[in-house]
Design an enzyme around this catalytic site. Structure first.
Site, mmCIF file in Angstrom:
data_model
loop_
_atom_site.group_PDB
_atom_site.id
_atom_site.type_symbol
_atom_site.label_atom_id
_atom_site.label_comp_id
_atom_site.label_asym_id
_atom_site.label_seq_id
_atom_site.Cartn_x
_atom_site.Cartn_y
_atom_site.Cartn_z
ATOM 1 N N HIS A 129 0.681 -1.273 0.024
ATOM 2 C CA HIS A 129 -0.237 0.101 -0.044
ATOM 3 C C HIS A 129 0.917 1.363 0.191
ATOM 4 C CE1 HIS A 129 -3.234 2.845 1.050
ATOM 5 N NE2 HIS A 129 -3.876 2.038 0.703
ATOM 6 N N ASP B 77 -8.055 -5.353 -0.180
ATOM 7 C CA ASP B 77 -8.443 -6.473 -1.290
ATOM 8 C C ASP B 77 -8.147 -7.494 -0.594
ATOM 9 O OD1 ASP B 77 -9.871 -4.220 -2.582
ATOM 10 O OD2 ASP B 77 -7.849 -3.478 -3.413
HETATM 11 N N1 ACO Z 1 4.153 -7.634 -4.674
HETATM 12 C C1 ACO Z 1 5.309 -7.607 -4.863
HETATM 13 N N2 ACO Z 1 6.114 -6.602 -4.744
HETATM 14 C C2 ACO Z 1 5.426 -5.359 -4.222
HETATM 15 C C3 ACO Z 1 4.059 -5.533 -4.183
HETATM 16 C C4 ACO Z 1 3.426 -6.612 -4.231
HETATM 17 N N3 ACO Z 1 1.952 -6.519 -4.030
HETATM 18 N N4 ACO Z 1 4.002 -4.174 -3.818
HETATM 19 C C5 ACO Z 1 4.775 -3.482 -3.670
HETATM 20 N N5 ACO Z 1 5.844 -4.129 -4.098
HETATM 21 C C6 ACO Z 1 7.182 -3.821 -4.375
HETATM 22 C C7 ACO Z 1 7.722 -2.980 -5.560
HETATM 23 O O1 ACO Z 1 8.079 -3.797 -6.505
HETATM 24 C C8 ACO Z 1 8.736 -2.242 -4.946
HETATM 25 O O2 ACO Z 1 10.055 -2.918 -5.004
HETATM 26 P P1 ACO Z 1 11.355 -2.215 -5.099
HETATM 27 O O3 ACO Z 1 11.653 -1.117 -4.025
HETATM 28 O O4 ACO Z 1 12.358 -3.273 -5.219
HETATM 29 O O5 ACO Z 1 11.340 -1.340 -6.414
HETATM 30 C C9 ACO Z 1 8.368 -1.774 -3.493
HETATM 31 O O6 ACO Z 1 7.673 -2.917 -3.077
HETATM 32 C C10 ACO Z 1 7.527 -0.367 -3.462
HETATM 33 O O7 ACO Z 1 6.417 -0.468 -4.416
HETATM 34 P P2 ACO Z 1 5.754 0.600 -5.050
HETATM 35 O O8 ACO Z 1 4.972 -0.096 -6.422
HETATM 36 O O9 ACO Z 1 6.868 1.693 -5.401
HETATM 37 O O10 ACO Z 1 4.770 1.086 -4.257
HETATM 38 P P3 ACO Z 1 3.490 2.194 -4.559
HETATM 39 O O11 ACO Z 1 3.363 2.836 -3.313
HETATM 40 O O12 ACO Z 1 3.750 2.777 -5.750
HETATM 41 O O13 ACO Z 1 2.196 1.130 -4.900
HETATM 42 C C11 ACO Z 1 0.660 -0.602 -4.633
HETATM 43 C C12 ACO Z 1 1.281 0.592 -4.081
HETATM 44 C C13 ACO Z 1 0.053 -0.019 -6.019
HETATM 45 C C14 ACO Z 1 -0.649 -0.786 -3.886
HETATM 46 C C15 ACO Z 1 1.440 -1.760 -4.885
HETATM 47 O O14 ACO Z 1 1.909 -2.210 -3.473
HETATM 48 C C16 ACO Z 1 0.770 -2.847 -5.510
HETATM 49 O O15 ACO Z 1 0.866 -3.149 -6.733
HETATM 50 N N6 ACO Z 1 0.252 -3.911 -4.801
HETATM 51 C C17 ACO Z 1 -0.667 -4.996 -5.468
HETATM 52 C C18 ACO Z 1 -2.032 -4.278 -5.617
HETATM 53 C C19 ACO Z 1 -3.026 -4.053 -4.985
HETATM 54 O O16 ACO Z 1 -3.116 -4.936 -4.013
HETATM 55 N N7 ACO Z 1 -3.584 -2.916 -4.844
HETATM 56 C C20 ACO Z 1 -4.534 -2.479 -3.923
HETATM 57 C C21 ACO Z 1 -4.187 -1.430 -3.192
HETATM 58 S S1 ACO Z 1 -5.352 -0.988 -1.881
HETATM 59 C C22 ACO Z 1 -6.718 -0.151 -2.601
HETATM 60 O O17 ACO Z 1 -6.273 0.569 -3.611
HETATM 61 C C23 ACO Z 1 -7.874 -0.073 -2.429
#
Ligand code: ACO
Length: 430
Positions: A308, A365
């Protein structure tokens, strides 16, 4: 105590930025004069570090895993309120008293019907249409019956818009579902509460009323409340962005639905179940291989329902849902193997350094889909349910933005990296 202005050393000059005080949480500093005074812009893709407004609707402490709606803890609100009560709280800033709640409930229930001409709108979509596409289109379509093409300015018009959207969205959602399964639409019945009415339109038939299970009503009520607002998330920021051009509430909310549908946002609830189902059905998709894929930088794959932007701790909504999922399944005497897989997947992820280092925890979720499934909703309706829940939050932010004298049209800057000016080349010379 008033903080000293923040001083940004730009080498040849110092930019001085006033500090903005919150009631709780992060302080801000005001960079509105940064570009006009210095020629610099701040660079912040995804607005990860940018406050787009002062807001009094919802507060999140991501490190503590705390979520407050208008100051009330989500756990309190979810266990004590009805969804319409929470909608009132988000829209008007305080919990309604008994009289106000009754008026609000009556007002909403008297506007649940769609204009009869909307039937042909549903008829026109193919049966395979995703209900999120129908929901967003219907939000625009409803506005055509009220001629609301611009931002309403009078309080009464704003209230009417909010009530119309909140009252009619369950009808739209249920009809989108009925269309997808080839069953006749069921009309709303004002004898029922908001949540009962939605379940009635979803699961009854014109020939046969399906009894409404109070356990399902209670569970859905909690789920809708947990989704009701989450400050400047992607869809709410979209609603604000569209609304900042003085577009109508309907146009802004429809745009928010588009943002919510994406799998990185509200579409994740459908994607989580697909991922869990794959682990269940596909011998090659084990918990270990799923975690390994999520960690692989060369693979776009992510663990859906994990991570998140704001929480670096367990999402409090997911905490409520994790225990609630078992509760709902037990009460309904359902055994869902996906719940066990979800638990094992969560345990494996939380024990893994990759997730620990990045502070990735289950989000709202991760468990919501398992409960939606148990309540009888098909996967393609999950994000629609999220939309019904998030609607009061979107509207509360839209109204707050419109009343805020600091609002300006949302128009970010860029750091241009394209060609500098070059001479036109006639086509025969290229
Ligand atoms: N699985 C694997 N790796 C992840 C995940 C995940 N679910 N989420 C984040 N990471 C990793 C990224 O690859 C990144 O790694 P790095 O630093 O080595 O590059 C690090 O964690 C930070 O992630 P970002 O993508 O920069 O974080 P951001 O804040 O931009 O994204 C998000 C947040 C979109 C929710 C992300 O965690 C994600 O894609 N989660 C999966 C989708 C999801 O569950 N979405 C629902 C969110 S809740 C809502 O909107 C209601």
């Amino acid at each position: 105590m008033v903080d000293q202005p923040v001083r940004i050393d730009l080498g040849s000059e110092i930019f001085s930025a006033d500090v903005l005080q919150p009631s709780v949480g992060n302080r801000g500093f005001d960079v509105r004069k940064l570009r006009p005074e210095t020629g610099y812009v701040s660079f912040d893709p995804g607005f990860a570090n940018t406050a787009i407004a002062r807001s009094a609707v919802t507060y999140i402490d991501g490190a503590a895993g705390q979520l407050l709606y208008r100051g009330y803890a989500i756990e309190d609100i979810a266990s004590n309120c009805s969804f319409l009560e929470v909608s009132f709280l988000l829209l008007y800033g305080s919990l309604p008293n008994a009289g106000e709640l009754l008026l609000w409930e009556n007002d909403v229930s008297r506007h649940t019907m769609l204009n009869e001409e909307m039937r042909s709108f549903f008829d026109a979509f193919p049966r395979r249409a995703h209900p999120m596409a129908v929901l967003a289109s219907a939000t625009y379509a409803i506005s055509t019956f009220y001629d609301v093409y611009r931002r309403p300015t009078r309080e009464q018009e704003i209230d009417a818009g909010a009530r119309t959207l909140i009252a009619k969205m369950p009808t739209v959602a249920a009809w989108a579902y009925k269309k997808s399964i080839g069953e006749p639409y069921v009309y709303p019945n004002n004898e029922f509460s908001y949540v009962e009415n939605f379940l009635h339109m979803m699961f009854s038939r014109p020939t046969e009323i399906t009894p409404i299970d109070p356990a399902i009503v209670k569970a859905l009520n909690v789920l809708l409340i947990l989704h009701a607002d989450h400050e400047m998330n992607c869809s709410t920021a979209t609603v604000r962005s569209v609304g900042s051009s003085r577009a109508s509430m309907f146009a802004s909310v429809a745009a928010g639905m588009g943002a919510l549908w994406g799998p990185l946002h509200g579409g994740a609830n459908q994607a989580v179940i697909e991922q869990l189902q794959a682990i269940h059905d596909d011998p090659d998709a084990t918990i270990e291989s799923t975690i390994a894929r999520a960690k692989d930088r060369n693979d776009e794959f992510r663990l859906m329902g994990f991570g998140h932007r704001v929480y670096t701790n367990y999402d409090p909504r997911a905490k409520v849902l994790a225990s609630f999922a078992q509760d709902v399944l037990d009460r309904m005497s359902i055994e869902d193997p996906l719940l066990d897989i979800a638990r094992d997947l969560e345990a494996a992820a939380l024990a893994d350094d990759y997730f620990a280092e990045r502070k990735l925890f289950p989000n709202v979720d991760f468990y919501s889909g398992i409960i939606f499934r148990a309540l009888g909703f098909p996967q393609r309706m999950f994000t629609v349910l999220f939309s019904i829940g998030r609607l009061p939050g979107w509207i509360a932010h839209w109204v707050e933005m419109n009343n805020d004298p600091e609002t300006r049209i949302m128009r970010p800057r860029q750091i241009y990296t394209g060609e500098t000016e070059r001479a036109y080349v006639p086509i025969e010379d290229r």
